[in-house]
Design a protein around this motif. Sequence first.
Motif, short mmCIF file in Angstrom:
data_model
loop_
_atom_site.label_atom_id
_atom_site.label_comp_id
_atom_site.label_asym_id
_atom_site.label_seq_id
_atom_site.Cartn_x
_atom_site.Cartn_y
_atom_site.Cartn_z
N ALA A 40 0.82 -1.21 0.00
CA ALA A 40 0.00 0.00 0.00
C ALA A 40 0.85 1.26 0.00
N LEU A 41 1.95 1.23 0.73
CA LEU A 41 2.84 2.40 0.76
C LEU A 41 3.52 2.57 -0.59
N ALA A 42 3.91 1.46 -1.22
CA ALA A 42 4.53 1.53 -2.55
C ALA A 42 3.57 2.17 -3.56
N ALA A 43 2.27 1.91 -3.39
CA ALA A 43 1.27 2.48 -4.30
C ALA A 43 1.18 4.00 -4.18
N ARG A 44 1.67 4.55 -3.06
CA ARG A 44 1.66 6.01 -2.86
C ARG A 44 2.97 6.66 -3.31
N ARG A 45 3.80 5.93 -4.00
CA ARG A 45 5.15 6.42 -4.34
C ARG A 45 5.17 7.85 -4.87
N ASP A 46 4.35 8.15 -5.84
CA ASP A 46 4.44 9.46 -6.50
C ASP A 46 3.93 10.61 -5.64
N GLU A 47 3.29 10.28 -4.51
CA GLU A 47 2.80 11.32 -3.60
C GLU A 47 3.82 11.68 -2.53
N LEU A 48 4.88 10.88 -2.40
CA LEU A 48 5.77 10.99 -1.23
C LEU A 48 7.21 11.27 -1.63
N GLN A 49 7.91 11.95 -0.73
CA GLN A 49 9.33 12.21 -0.90
C GLN A 49 10.06 11.91 0.41
N ASP A 50 11.25 11.36 0.30
CA ASP A 50 12.16 11.23 1.44
C ASP A 50 11.55 10.43 2.60
N VAL A 51 10.86 9.36 2.29
CA VAL A 51 10.36 8.45 3.33
C VAL A 51 11.44 7.41 3.59
N LYS A 52 11.83 7.29 4.85
CA LYS A 52 12.88 6.34 5.23
C LYS A 52 12.25 5.13 5.92
N ILE A 53 12.61 3.95 5.46
CA ILE A 53 12.04 2.71 5.98
C ILE A 53 13.15 1.87 6.60
N ARG A 54 12.91 1.39 7.81
CA ARG A 54 13.86 0.47 8.46
C ARG A 54 13.29 -0.95 8.47
N GLY A 55 14.15 -1.91 8.21
CA GLY A 55 13.77 -3.31 8.28
C GLY A 55 15.03 -4.16 8.32
N GLY A 56 14.84 -5.46 8.22
CA GLY A 56 16.01 -6.32 8.21
C GLY A 56 15.66 -7.80 8.18
N LEU A 57 16.55 -8.58 7.57
CA LEU A 57 16.43 -10.03 7.49
C LEU A 57 15.07 -10.43 6.94
N VAL A 58 14.65 -9.75 5.88
CA VAL A 58 13.33 -10.02 5.30
C VAL A 58 13.39 -11.31 4.49
N TYR A 59 12.44 -12.20 4.76
CA TYR A 59 12.39 -13.49 4.08
C TYR A 59 11.57 -13.45 2.79
N ARG A 60 10.73 -12.47 2.65
CA ARG A 60 9.86 -12.43 1.49
C ARG A 60 10.66 -12.16 0.21
N PRO A 61 10.17 -12.63 -0.94
CA PRO A 61 10.95 -12.52 -2.18
C PRO A 61 11.01 -11.12 -2.76
N ILE A 62 10.20 -10.19 -2.23
CA ILE A 62 10.23 -8.83 -2.75
C ILE A 62 9.80 -7.85 -1.66
N ILE A 63 10.40 -6.67 -1.67
CA ILE A 63 9.95 -5.55 -0.84
C ILE A 63 9.49 -4.49 -1.82
N HIS A 64 8.20 -4.23 -1.85
CA HIS A 64 7.61 -3.40 -2.90
C HIS A 64 8.08 -1.95 -2.84
N THR A 65 8.35 -1.44 -1.64
CA THR A 65 8.79 -0.05 -1.53
C THR A 65 10.21 0.13 -2.08
N ILE A 66 10.98 -0.94 -2.18
CA ILE A 66 12.27 -0.87 -2.88
C ILE A 66 12.06 -1.09 -4.37
N ASP A 67 11.28 -2.12 -4.70
CA ASP A 67 11.11 -2.52 -6.10
C ASP A 67 10.49 -1.40 -6.94
N CYS A 68 9.58 -0.64 -6.35
CA CYS A 68 8.85 0.37 -7.14
C CYS A 68 9.64 1.64 -7.38
N ASP A 69 10.80 1.76 -6.73
CA ASP A 69 11.52 3.04 -6.74
C ASP A 69 13.01 2.81 -6.96
#
Length: 439
Positions: A40-69
Amino acid sequence: MIEKYRDKIKSPAEAAKVVKNGDWVDFGFGNGFPELFDEALAARRDELQDVKIRGGLVYRPIIHTIDCDPDRKHFQYYSWHLGGYERKMFTAGRLQFVPMLLRLLPEMYRDYLRVDVAVVPVSKPDEQGYCGLGLANFCWKTIMEKARTVIFEVNENMPCLQGVDGSHRVSLDEADIIMEGQHGPLCTSSYRTPSEADLQIARNVVAEIPNGATLSLGVGTIPFTIAQMLAQSDREDLGCHTGTISDAFLALYKAGKLTNAKKEVKTGLNTWNLASGSQELYDWLQENPQLFYPAELDYVHNPRVIEKISNYISINGGVQLDLMGQENAESVGTRQLSGVGGQLDFLEGAFLSRGGAGYICIESSRVDKKGVRHSNIVPAIAAGSAISGPRALIQNVATEYGVAHLTGLSLKERAQAMIAVAHPDFRAELQEYAAKTFG
């Protein structure tokens, strides 16, 4: 959903609207990942600037907020510890890596880090409105105290255990927003077939594990093989106090070896912070909540807690070690592979434990794609590589050629002990370096 909380329920798209330009958003760690909010956050990409996301050791095959940008014009992702997808993105220059020790992460959040939005994956609530933290306790309770907005993403597939005294419990009252939706199956992991070298390393370590030992097992083929051998051994009353509970501990439990009867702290309970493994493992957590004490990093990774447990054995893998016993567990040169995670926490705890011991398990050599063999025990860790474990904290190094016991040895003696467990093809050149360097 319980009626009193109806006003807090929002769709993922509605929940994602709370994120503002410049916000810091926490996605958590390990197998607890807010997949619906990420989309859902990735879908808002064009509305947002400079959003910083913290995470780690993600098992899922994709992180959409990285993939979309791909150009990182809208989202900056910071990883505490690289999982498979994060490793690819780091190599491609699409995320930033932040070094840390897991036991200190709660203090970093309390004293140094800003949190605007915390997106917490939780299990389905019970009738009183309490949820479990599923597969990742992490340091969520600390993060929630710091956050401007707390969002619970209710994952219907998460185990519902809450900890025997509420150590893994959060209340819907603590959430500003509650998200529901349909999630994919939980991410599972498995092990490759152990090589003959893996089997011999495991035999070497198992021979040194006493009855009644409490184990911290890293995630990987060698720790799993060690657990399988212990399950078939005459060892009894083993315990669990570990960063990540995995199928290794399930194997011990099924063999009747995992009783936690000798563990002086949380006797009878399996203590852990994260869970990663098969669906059978997750079913075990769901069906037997009375067996587990999942808790925050402040507790599980605290060496001063671990020192109260006798015969505490910490087992982890590495990438390479040098003749002084320094360990690189997380990089190839400047290319980050993972992170130090909790390895140092448990090595220090094992050092402090009466009868305890820490082991770094590593195959003595590796063969590259061209068929050339390289030693994993090197004269000195190369410049640019991480020093994950300082020489003063590495007690034992196990390869297929034996166990180097390093505690109390001089630099010259440590070098000789390391050479003795190196691959025979490299011992002469290692000996030559040692003679020049250590006398």
